[in-house]
Design an enzyme around this catalytic site. Structure first.
Site, short mmCIF file in Angstrom:
data_model
loop_
_atom_site.label_atom_id
_atom_site.label_comp_id
_atom_site.label_asym_id
_atom_site.label_seq_id
_atom_site.Cartn_x
_atom_site.Cartn_y
_atom_site.Cartn_z
N GLU A 121 0.85 -1.26 -0.11
CA GLU A 121 -0.05 -0.09 -0.07
C GLU A 121 0.90 1.36 0.03
O GLU A 121 2.04 1.14 0.24
CB GLU A 121 -0.93 -0.12 1.14
CG GLU A 121 -0.27 -0.35 2.65
CD GLU A 121 -1.40 -0.78 3.71
OE1 GLU A 121 -2.41 -1.49 3.32
OE2 GLU A 121 -1.31 -0.48 4.86
N LYS A 123 2.49 4.56 1.17
CA LYS A 123 2.64 5.10 2.37
C LYS A 123 2.37 6.84 2.51
O LYS A 123 3.06 7.63 1.80
CB LYS A 123 4.08 5.16 2.69
CG LYS A 123 4.42 5.46 4.30
CD LYS A 123 5.94 5.12 4.47
CE LYS A 123 6.19 5.31 5.99
NZ LYS A 123 6.00 6.70 6.44
N ASP A 125 1.80 10.63 3.24
CA ASP A 125 2.36 11.62 4.17
C ASP A 125 1.41 12.55 4.70
O ASP A 125 1.43 13.37 4.30
CB ASP A 125 3.56 12.20 3.20
CG ASP A 125 4.51 13.11 3.94
OD1 ASP A 125 4.53 12.72 5.25
OD2 ASP A 125 5.10 14.01 3.46
N TYR A 235 -6.35 2.24 7.34
CA TYR A 235 -5.36 1.01 6.84
C TYR A 235 -5.27 -0.05 7.73
O TYR A 235 -4.71 -0.99 7.57
CB TYR A 235 -4.18 1.54 6.42
CG TYR A 235 -3.46 2.62 7.37
CD1 TYR A 235 -3.01 2.26 8.85
CD2 TYR A 235 -2.97 3.96 6.85
CE1 TYR A 235 -2.26 3.04 9.63
CE2 TYR A 235 -2.25 4.62 7.84
CZ TYR A 235 -2.15 4.29 9.17
OH TYR A 235 -1.37 5.13 9.87
N LYS A 324 11.13 3.42 1.42
CA LYS A 324 10.86 4.85 1.56
C LYS A 324 11.55 5.08 0.07
O LYS A 324 12.58 4.70 -0.40
CB LYS A 324 11.73 5.32 2.40
CG LYS A 324 11.31 5.30 3.92
CD LYS A 324 10.24 6.36 3.88
CE LYS A 324 9.90 6.74 5.27
NZ LYS A 324 10.85 7.85 5.98
N CYS A 419 13.14 43.40 17.33
CA CYS A 419 13.11 43.47 16.13
C CYS A 419 14.23 43.82 15.35
O CYS A 419 14.78 44.99 15.78
CB CYS A 419 12.06 44.45 15.71
SG CYS A 419 11.53 44.74 13.80
N CYS A 422 13.58 47.62 13.63
CA CYS A 422 13.37 48.79 14.41
C CYS A 422 14.05 48.68 15.96
O CYS A 422 14.08 49.94 16.57
CB CYS A 422 11.75 49.17 14.53
SG CYS A 422 10.89 48.21 15.42
N CYS A 437 7.31 41.44 15.99
CA CYS A 437 7.47 42.84 16.54
C CYS A 437 6.16 43.48 16.71
O CYS A 437 5.38 43.74 15.86
CB CYS A 437 8.31 43.49 15.35
SG CYS A 437 8.46 45.41 15.53
N CYS A 442 7.16 50.26 13.06
CA CYS A 442 8.31 49.47 12.70
C CYS A 442 8.25 49.67 11.03
O CYS A 442 7.52 49.37 10.28
CB CYS A 442 8.13 47.76 12.74
SG CYS A 442 9.41 46.92 12.25
ZN LIG Z 1 10.17 46.31 14.33
#
Ligand SMILES: [Zn+2]
Length: 703
Positions: A121, A123, A125, A235, A324, A419, A422, A437, A442
């Site tokens: 079967e 696999k 993800d 499954y 895999k 930040c 700023c 931030c 900013c």
């Molecule tokens: Zn900022």
């Protein structure tokens, strides 16, 4: 058939609810599991509306396996832990034919057999789930977690339409308690849409479909999960009480299918090594064309008796192995870690890499997701790292490959606590892994906002791209959005800049001028208010018609808009309470940026506002859905079933039971032409029976 809940006995109500549930469940199953729709949307919706109304009116009819539960429950405080009665396994991995042959030979040697039938079967993800059914009814759904215990995500899993809330089959054929296991995933085709939506409302994009499935499943508000088109393949069977009559894995899958669970159609019974390798080769080729991610093939010994004999080595079963597929990965050097500041202030770390080829593309940058990811995986500048690309997804750094070989001066990366643009302090909210931030002024956030404001889906200003959005504020030309519309006064100054030639300056000014005629929804979206996407901008525009009205909207008014919840309403009210934002709106209006939404007459003034309609039968000039949309746009309610609260029944040709019921309940039945006059011109249909209208009853008694 017609059904009148008002005059029914309790037994009849129970039977009607059961019938509606069965019809909806069966339609869901045909649609989602077998891909063969049976009811059209309107029919499905009508049944759902009737069932919702029935359950609301008769709480004793409430049932956890009702399809109405799929619309989601109120937010949960968190997730409870669920201990798995039987641990959820991990699988051993092999990566090539030799690895597979070695596994198969060990199993056969163990069993002293020459061959054993197997099942191959895909696999998937996704995210492993265990769903427990008691007496056939879904009781609990838990994530895999660490295999021993996971999180209780029952409310969210109920919203996944391919997961049966009630198993189908004759009584006696379903064990009293049975746990079904499988993989939840978000279809690839829905992944891009979901991310586009997230980005427009200022939320970080999901890295891959698996990540988004996990995020969707772990929403605290299951009505959020309900909006995500999650899907599931079953499954295996985990814990089970009752007689075990199934003797092979293949039969297990058939049984699950019979109970209404979706199984993957690629699964095959095989008996030779050649067949296994052919299956792997074929799925490897088809991999890209599937609508879900797979990272390999799982091969299981088919006989459950043989599985039992084979048992486990540690936590890996001896009777199953994952083959895999090679991931599109490469190793390179992480030269430096940088942090970007987004429009909403989100600090997003990314890796500057020694350029390397992955899956046919040269990659020099990759995402590091967030601070937690860096801490957890201990990424450091100078590390050798494994990077990965899957499909169109942004390249990501997977892990450090040189942890043991680090030099003594290697230091853990310290995520900036201020930040980078700023220098203001940052904050990390509890429910998301994003550091932000918090400075409204900013510069980095403003540059991004400018870029967003000018983008095609917003004000569509040609010539105001990423570079110019940085240059204009940095050179002092623009310090708020409104300044864009004052730029024409500074044409001479702009021309003096080395960077911009005459053509570019004039094109920019022309683009800005043209943007004045952008409609209100675009302008509202362009303002970059957290949570306002293009859809919610439309709703606001429809409801309030101009910028000043939106600015003054109260929380109550906002909440009355379909689709706007408390979070969004609060955000908006807070945004417009800030003096700086109020000034911005005022400036824009003064500068003539004040589009009026004239799509339709203001719904608040329309006589259909707040009025409840039911639409039935075949209409001549529009579909039932169009009629319902029209009602909703004017502020009315379009419900699926006729009740005492229904004010008008719009009856087209061949109107059946709803018409009869409306007549019995004295609901005002209107024709299509009356409806159109009502909607378009606000002409309220004349009631044939004025004597019993509500206004009369509620009118003050005059002596
Ligand atoms: Zn900022």
């Amino acid at each position: 058939m017609q059904f009148d809940s008002a005059s029914s006995t309790p037994d009849e109500l129970v039977a009607r609810a059961a019938q509606l549930r069965e019809e909806i469940n069966s339609a869901n199953r045909l649609y989602y599991v077998e891909n063969a729709p049976e009811l059209d949307d309107a029919e499905w919706d009508a049944r759902m509306q009737e069932l919702l109304a029935l359950e609301a009116a008769h709480p004793n009819l409430h049932s956890n396996d009702s399809p109405t539960q799929r619309v989601g429950a109120p937010p949960a405080a968190g997730f409870d832990e669920v201990v798995h009665p039987i641990p959820m396994l991990s699988l051993g991995n092999v990566f090539d034919e030799d690895g597979f042959l070695a596994w198969y030979k060990r199993a056969l040697d163990f069993l002293e057999l020459d061959s054993a039938p197997m099942v191959c079967e895909l696999k998937i993800d996704g995210l492993a789930l265990a769903i427990t059914y008691r007496n056939g009814v879904m009781e609990q759904a838990a994530t895999r977690g660490d295999g021993e215990s996971g999180e209780d995500v029952t409310a969210n899993v109920r919203t996944i339409r391919s997961v049966p809330l009630k198993l189908e089959g004759e009584s006696g054929t379903i064990p009293p308690v049975i746990e079904l296991r499988g993989e939840v995933f978000l279809p690839n085709s829905k992944f891009t849409t979901l991310n586009t939506e997230r980005e427009t409302v200022g939320l970080p994009a999901y890295v891959n479909p698996r990540n988004s499935a996990s995020g969707s499943l772990r929403q605290l508000d299951s009505s959020e999960t309900a909006k995500r088109p999650l899907d599931m393949f079953f499954y295996s069977i985990g814990y089970v009480e009752g007689p075990e009559e199934i003797s092979s894995h293949w039969d297990t899958l058939q049984a699950i299918k019979g109970w209404g669970g979706r199984t993957n159609e690629w699964t095959r019974e095989v008996s030779t090594v050649e067949e296994v390798m052919a299956f792997i080769a074929k799925t490897g080729e088809q991999r890209e064309s599937l609508d879900y991610g797979i990272d390999g093939v799982v091969i299981k010994i088919d006989s459950l008796a043989l599985q039992h004999r084979l048992g486990f080595v540690g936590r890996d079963p001896r009777w199953a192995i994952a083959y895999k597929f090679p991931a599109e990965q490469a190793e390179t050097t992480l030269k430096a870690i940088h942090v970007n500041v987004g429009r909403t202030g989100a600090l997003t770390p990314w890796a500057e890499l020694e350029p390397v080829m992955v899956g046919g593309v040269t990659v020099g940058r990759a995402t590091l997701h967030n601070k937690d990811e860096i801490d957890r995986k201990d990424f450091r500048e100078g590390d050798r790292v494994v990077i990965q690309r899957a499909g169109d997804v942004i390249p990501q750094v997977v892990e450090v490959s040189s942890k043991n070989k680090r030099s003594s001066d290697s230091k853990p990366y310290v995520f900036p606590d201020a930040c980078p643009s700023c220098g203001s302090e940052t904050a990390q909210s509890e429910d998301e892994a994003v550091t932000r931030c918090v400075n409204g002024a900013c510069p980095a956030q403003f540059e991004r906002l400018l870029e967003h404001f000018a983008s095609r889906v917003a004000m569509d200003i040609e010539g105001l791209g990423e570079r110019v959005s940085q240059d204009l504020p940095r050179l002092g030309f623009v310090s708020n959005i409104a300044d864009i519309y004052r730029l024409h006064e500074r044409r001479e100054d702009l021309l003096e800049l080395d960077k911009m030639g005459k053509t570019r300056v004039d094109n920019l000014l022309k683009g800005i001028e043209a943007s004045r005629s952008q409609p209100l929804p675009n302008l509202l979206f362009a303002l970059g208010i957290t949570g306002i996407g293009s859809e919610s901008a439309e709703w606001l525009s429809r409801r309030f018609r101009n910028l000043s009205a939106v600015k003054e909207a109260t929380e109550e008014e906002l909440l009355a808009i379909d689709g706007i919840g408390l979070v969004l309403a609060t955000t908006l009210v807070e945004y417009f309470a800030i003096e700086q934002n109020r000034k911005l709106i005022g400036d824009l209006i003064e500068l003539g940026i004040n589009p009026i939404d004239e799509t339709l007459e203001p719904s608040a003034d329309h006589p259909a506002n707040g009025v409840t309609f039911v639409v039935t039968g075949r209409l001549e000039t529009m579909s039932r859905s169009e009629a319902q949309n029209l009602i909703k746009m004017l502020g009315g309610k379009a419900t699926g079933s006729v009740t005492g609260k229904t004010e008008y029944l719009l009856a087209g040709a061949e109107a059946g039971s709803k018409l009869e019921k409306a007549q019995r309940l004295n609901v005002h039945v209107i024709t299509e032409s009356e409806f159109i006059a009502f909607m378009d011109d606000g002409i309220v249909p004349v009631s044939p029976d004025l004597g019993s209208s509500d206004e009369e009853e509620n009118a003050p008694l005059l002596s």
